[in-house]
Design a protein around this motif. Structure first.
Motif, PDB file in Angstrom:
ATOM      1  N   GLY A 168       0.925  -1.343   0.169  1.00  0.00           N
ATOM      2  CA  GLY A 168       0.239   0.049  -0.019  1.00  0.00           C
ATOM      3  C   GLY A 168       0.946   1.329  -0.082  1.00  0.00           C
ATOM      4  O   GLY A 168       1.939   1.164   0.408  1.00  0.00           O
ATOM      5  N   LEU A 169       0.412   2.359  -0.493  1.00  0.00           N
ATOM      6  CA  LEU A 169       1.055   3.547  -0.292  1.00  0.00           C
ATOM      7  C   LEU A 169       0.174   4.721   0.243  1.00  0.00           C
ATOM      8  O   LEU A 169      -1.168   4.624  -0.166  1.00  0.00           O
ATOM      9  CB  LEU A 169       1.197   4.109  -1.889  1.00  0.00           C
ATOM     10  N   SER A 170       0.669   5.478   1.248  1.00  0.00           N
ATOM     11  CA  SER A 170      -0.348   6.085   1.950  1.00  0.00           C
ATOM     12  C   SER A 170       0.567   7.752   1.997  1.00  0.00           C
ATOM     13  O   SER A 170       1.739   7.940   2.025  1.00  0.00           O
ATOM     14  CB  SER A 170      -0.201   5.918   3.466  1.00  0.00           C
ATOM     15  N   ASP A 171      -0.271   8.767   1.826  1.00  0.00           N
ATOM     16  CA  ASP A 171      -0.002  10.193   1.791  1.00  0.00           C
ATOM     17  C   ASP A 171       1.182  10.391   0.621  1.00  0.00           C
ATOM     18  O   ASP A 171       2.270  10.848   1.160  1.00  0.00           O
ATOM     19  CB  ASP A 171       0.421  10.426   3.156  1.00  0.00           C
ATOM     20  N   LEU A 197      -5.489   7.539   2.767  1.00  0.00           N
ATOM     21  CA  LEU A 197      -5.377   9.203   2.279  1.00  0.00           C
ATOM     22  C   LEU A 197      -6.216   9.655   3.500  1.00  0.00           C
ATOM     23  O   LEU A 197      -7.567   9.118   3.852  1.00  0.00           O
ATOM     24  CB  LEU A 197      -5.925   9.335   1.175  1.00  0.00           C
ATOM     25  N   GLU A 198      -6.242  10.804   3.770  1.00  0.00           N
ATOM     26  CA  GLU A 198      -7.164  11.420   4.407  1.00  0.00           C
ATOM     27  C   GLU A 198      -8.382  11.766   3.550  1.00  0.00           C
ATOM     28  O   GLU A 198      -8.247  12.373   2.415  1.00  0.00           O
ATOM     29  CB  GLU A 198      -6.522  12.949   5.004  1.00  0.00           C
ATOM     30  N   GLY A 220      -7.628  -0.046  -4.203  1.00  0.00           N
ATOM     31  CA  GLY A 220      -8.613   0.354  -3.438  1.00  0.00           C
ATOM     32  C   GLY A 220      -8.203   1.618  -2.292  1.00  0.00           C
ATOM     33  O   GLY A 220      -6.962   1.904  -2.425  1.00  0.00           O
ATOM     34  N   THR A 221      -9.405   2.300  -2.185  1.00  0.00           N
ATOM     35  CA  THR A 221      -8.945   3.456  -1.049  1.00  0.00           C
ATOM     36  C   THR A 221      -9.180   3.492   0.146  1.00  0.00           C
ATOM     37  O   THR A 221     -10.567   3.369   0.339  1.00  0.00           O
ATOM     38  CB  THR A 221      -9.446   4.633  -1.918  1.00  0.00           C
ATOM     39  N   MET A 222      -8.320   3.383   1.113  1.00  0.00           N
ATOM     40  CA  MET A 222      -8.584   3.350   2.508  1.00  0.00           C
ATOM     41  C   MET A 222      -8.437   4.747   3.000  1.00  0.00           C
ATOM     42  O   MET A 222      -7.545   5.388   2.752  1.00  0.00           O
ATOM     43  CB  MET A 222      -7.694   2.394   3.216  1.00  0.00           C
ATOM     44  N   VAL A 223      -9.462   5.191   3.982  1.00  0.00           N
ATOM     45  CA  VAL A 223      -9.586   6.628   4.377  1.00  0.00           C
ATOM     46  C   VAL A 223      -9.181   6.612   5.789  1.00  0.00           C
ATOM     47  O   VAL A 223      -9.659   6.010   6.667  1.00  0.00           O
ATOM     48  CB  VAL A 223     -10.345   7.283   3.916  1.00  0.00           C
TER      49      VAL A 223
END
Length: 380
Positions: A168-171, A197-198, A220-223
C-alpha cells in the motif's frame, strides 16, 4: 470491490466483508485504527482501555486492524501484536502497518523510503507485532527523494520472502502512485493494492485525482481521519483563543502537523451543517459524518479510532442507517472543495464545450463532477 456477506439476511455492517482492490483480501468496511493505543503522545488509551476497544471491535465482526511502526513510539504495534496473540486471531484478522518515519534522531537513514530503511523497518514491525508476516504494508509518507523503482522492487522482494502479502501507499502524490503501479505492471512486481489517504467532509481533495486513479487502476482507497481529528464529532467549539474541547485536536493545536489544522471558518460552517443533518435524522454527528464518507464513490474502507467505548459504539453504528438524498446534498454543498486549475476544466459546464453540449456517457467526465457521482460505495 466485491461484497461478501455471511448470509442473505440483513446483518451488521462489520459482518459484511469487502475484497480490497484487486486482491483476494477480505476486509471489514470499517477498519480499527490504533494510533490511540498508548498514552506516549499525551493522548490516547492505556492498555486496559485499548484492549476493551480491540475486543469490542473483534466481537462485532471486525477483522481489519490498522497501525504503524511509530504510532505511540511503537507501543501501538506491540499492543496489537499482544491482543491478537492472546486471542489466537492471527489467521482471522488483517493487519496493516506502515514505515517511513524516523525513530532514530540524527540518523539520516533512520527513516524515509529507501531500501535500507524498509528492510530495517519491516523487521522491527514483525517483532513488535509478534508475527511472521504483515498482510498489508504501507509506505507511510512520500519522502521527496526515493524513486518508486527502489520502493516497488524492495516491497516486491519482501512479498517474495513471505514477510508481507500486499503493498500500500499512503500520503503520496497521485503521480507517484500512478508511476509505482506502472512500474509494478511493467516489471511483474506485486502491484499496489491500496492507497491510504485523508478524507472527510472537511478534507475532500482526494476526489480530484486519487478517487479516479483508484477507479481506473483497481487500487482500493482506505481513508483516515473521517471525523477530521474529532472536529466532526461535535465535541469541539470555536472560540476567540482557538478551539474549545478536550481531545487530540485540542492537544495538537498549533503544531506543525497540517492534519490537525482544522480551525477555519469554512470548517465550522461544515460542522454547523452536519449538526443540522444529525438532528434531522436523530443520529450522532460522528455517525452521520462516517456514514457520508463510507458511502462515497471509490471508498473501500474507513479507519475509525476511539479512546472511549461510546465513541467506538457510535462509529460502528454509522452504517446502520441511510441519509436521505436531500440531506446528503446539504452536506455536499457545505463541504464542496474549491476547483483550482486545471480541475475547473473538468467540471460539467467546461466539458460541455468539448461535446457541443451533447450528453456523452464518457466515464472520466464523472470523476470531476460531484453532481454526477452517485452515492455508491466501491464494489457494490
Amino acid at each position: 470491490m466485491l461484497i461478501l456477506s455471511l448470509n442473505k439476511k440483513t446483518i451488521m455492517s462489520l459482518e459484511k466483508y469487502y475484497v480490497l482492490g484487486k486482491t483476494g483480501l477480505r476486509v471489514s468496511r470499517l477498519a480499527l485504527g490504533t494510533m490511540t493505543f498508548g498514552e506516549d503522545w499525551g493522548w490516547g488509551s492505556e492498555k486496559k482501555a485499548a484492549k476493551a476497544i480491540f475486543d469490542y471491535y473483534i466481537d462485532k465482526g471486525g477483522n481489519f486492524i490498522d497501525t504503524a511502526d511509530l504510532y505511540t513510539d511503537g507501543n501501538s504495534e506491540k499492543m496489537v501484536g499482544e491482543f491478537v496473540k492472546d486471542r489466537k486471531l492471527r489467521e482471522k484478522v488483517v493487519i496493516a502497518t506502515k514505515f517511513s518515519y524516523n525513530g532514530d534522531p540524527g540518523n539520516p537513514n533512520g527513516g524515509g523510503n529507501s531500501r535500507k530503511h524498509i528492510v530495517h523497518a519491516v523487521e522491527g514491525s514483525l517483532k513488535r507485532l509478534q508475527t511472521d508476516y504483515i498482510d498489508l504494508y504501507f509506505l507511510h509518507t512520500y519522502d521527496l527523494l526515493t524513486k518508486p523503482e527502489e520502493v516497488m522492487r524492495t516491497l516486491d522482494d519482501l512479498v517474495k520472502q513471505g514477510k508481507i502479502l500486499h503493498i500500500g501507499l499512503s500520503d503520496c502524490p497521485s503521480w507517484y502512485v500512478s508511476r509505482a503501479q506502472t512500474i509494478a505492471e511493467y516489471r511483474g512486481f506485486e502491484p499496489v493494492s491500496t492507497m491510504q489517504l485523508e478524507y472527510s467532509l472537511v478534507e475532500r481533495n482526494i476526489e480530484k485525482e486519487f478517487i479516479p486513479l483508484g477507479q481506473e487502476t483497481g487500487i482500493g482507497t482506505m481513508v483516515w481521519s473521517p471525523l477530521a481529528s474529532g472536529l466532526l464529532s461535535g465535541k469541539y467549539k470555536p472560540s476567540e483563543s482557538g478551539i474549545e474541547g478536550e481531545g487530540r485536536l485540542k492537544t495538537m493545536e498549533g503544531s506543525d502537523n497540517k492534519a490537525f489544522d482544522k480551525n477555519t471558518e469554512r470548517n465550522w460552517k461544515i460542522v454547523s451543517a452536519l449538526e443540522e443533518v444529525a438532528k434531522e435524522i436523530e443520529q450522532p454527528m460522528a455517525s452521520v459524518a462516517l456514514n457520508w464518507v463510507a458511502n462515497r464513490p471509490g471508498i473501500s474502507s474507513v479507519i475509525v479510532g476511539a479512546t472511549k467505548m461510546h465513541q467506538l459504539e457510535e462509529n460502528l453504528a454509522s452504517l446502520d442507517f441511510d441519509i436521505p438524498h436531500d440531506l446528503k446534498q446539504k452536506l455536499k454543498d457545505a463541504s464542496k472543495p474549491s476547483m483550482e486549475f486545471p480541475y475547473s476544466f473538468f467540471e460539467p459546464k467546461m466539458q460541455a464545450m468539448l461535446t457541443g453540449g451533447a450528453k456523452v456517457g464518457h466515464k472520466p467526465a464523472s470523476y470531476w463532477s460531484d453532481v454526477s457521482l452517485e452515492e455508491k460505495p466501491a464494489g457494490v
